[in-house]
Design a protein around this motif. Sequence first.
Motif: not given
Length: 267
Positions: A94-100, A117-119
């Motif tokens: 996803l190249n986002g680097g953030k998830f919870s 969740s992502f982004g």
Amino acid sequence: MVVSLLTLSSVTRHSTPGADRGDTCVYSYRYGDRSFNRGSLAQETFTIGSASGRPVSLPKIIFGCGHENGGTLDESGSGLIGLGCGPLSFISQLNGGKFSYCLVPTSAKSSIASKISFGTAAIVSGKGAVSTPLVSKQPDTEGNIIIDSGTTLTLLPPGFYDEVVSALEVVINVERVSDPKGVLSLCFRSKSDHDIDVPVITMHFSGADVKLNALNTFARVEDDMVCFTMIQSEDVAMFGNLAQMNFLVGYDLEERTVSFKPADCTQ
């Protein structure tokens, strides 16, 4: 206590030209608890929901079709999602680097699902949120525990575990009993969720104190028995998913942090 991001498995991939299914990229994945997953890599467009309410299409996502699964990987689950730092993990693609994620308690109705969740929607902040460094485990790093959403119990080093158990025995003045399955070593006679006064246990991560309530540390294993859901392990320390229930847990792989915030994950 510092959180380590540790690769607990090995991956091998090789092409098999001329196979019955054509050129196939075969993979083999092994987990720290000795579970395994073998099959073929594939590529497809994934469609997931978004905070805006409009589905988002993710083209050319590489995933595995498991043909041989063993250990804790059985037919009761529909699959696994990779959230590590490897190039083929879902979060890396996803190249986002953030998830919870927010894990619902085991007592929640079966119709209520945990959430991920992502982004930008995955940022954990606000009142009660605390953060600790996330490190890749190397010989010269100080990381000493792994946060694992796939491991049920929390695993602690023997000496440290013994101290925790001794402290609990002092404050919980209830009949001690034995786990019939022999897995959990600290169990008490209990016929309701209110007849034992379980103390709050605080996990002192580096820069972040995470307070665990009874639902995070004890589980009902029989109608008249509850057991401590932490066990000792000489191999590795892990912060399991029972301890993470009713917390919003957020990872920022770019800032190298993991955050915790108390939450009602059923909402």
